[in-house]
Design a protein around this motif. Structure first.
Motif, PDB file in Angstrom:
ATOM      1  N   GLY A  23       0.813  -1.214   0.000  1.00  0.00           N
ATOM      2  CA  GLY A  23       0.000   0.000   0.000  1.00  0.00           C
ATOM      3  C   GLY A  23       0.837   1.249   0.000  1.00  0.00           C
ATOM      4  N   THR A  50      -3.583  -1.658   0.144  1.00  0.00           N
ATOM      5  CA  THR A  50      -4.276  -1.773  -1.137  1.00  0.00           C
ATOM      6  C   THR A  50      -4.863  -3.164  -1.316  1.00  0.00           C
ATOM      7  OG1 THR A  50      -2.153  -2.253  -2.183  1.00  0.00           O
ATOM      8  CG2 THR A  50      -2.976   0.010  -2.338  1.00  0.00           C
ATOM      9  N   THR A 151       4.807   4.337  -2.110  1.00  0.00           N
ATOM     10  CA  THR A 151       4.243   3.011  -2.347  1.00  0.00           C
ATOM     11  C   THR A 151       5.191   1.935  -1.846  1.00  0.00           C
ATOM     12  OG1 THR A 151       3.103   3.866  -4.282  1.00  0.00           O
ATOM     13  CG2 THR A 151       3.336   1.483  -4.149  1.00  0.00           C
TER      14      THR A 151
END
Length: 161
Positions: A23, A50, A151
């Motif tokens: 994520g 995510t 990320t």
């Protein structure tokens, strides 16, 4: 000659923890729960996940596990105590949306699946899914170093002592 062999330079071993989820890595100070943001339970990192798979951030032992599946503690082989908490106030879901794959005292390996959580169930019930990983015994190790925001993929180094 034997005397000098014992003087070999001792390497200081870095103690690292890897992202338990994939994520967006964000500063802990930005999460909406003051207990985490103010580091009351320890310094660490936060990741907006995510996907709903939580993996072991290091080799160690499960030392705490909430029956609801939203939080657990791991003591690494290096003695670092990590608290991992999925979401903000998600304890109120009483385990709905969580599937736990470990139990207390289990020995785990870095990258082993620990918990699945349904992001849509959490969000649908109005909960923030940000996942925190804290060093709860950081005073034993000194400064907690963190990867910069951005990320991350589960298994990527994001925290070290």
């Amino acid at each position: 000659m034997g005397l000098f062999k014992s003087w070999k330079k001792q390497e200081v071993q870095e103690k690292a923890a890897f992202s338990p989820v994939s994520g967006e890595l964000v500063p802990l100070e930005t999460v909406s729960d003051a207990v985490f943001a103010e580091k009351s339970l320890g310094d660490g990192v936060a990741v907006i996940p995510t996907d709903g798979s939580l993996y072991a951030p290091a080799d160690g032992t499960i030392v705490a596990l909430f029956p609801t599946g939203h939080a657990l503690g791991i003591k690494t082989r290096d003695g670092v105590e990590l608290l991992i908490h999925i979401g903000i106030d998600t304890v109120a879901l009483n385990g709905k949306g969580f599937t736990v794959h470990v139990k207390p005292d289990d020995t785990v390996k870095k990258g082993q699946l620990l918990v699945n959580f349904n992001i849509e169930v959490l969000k649908g019930a109005g909960y923030d899914t940000v996942t925190m990983m804290l060093v709860s015994n950081g005073e034993q190790f000194g400064e907690v170093h963190k990867a910069p925001p951005g990320t991350v993929t589960a298994g990527e180094k994001i925290l070290w002592l």
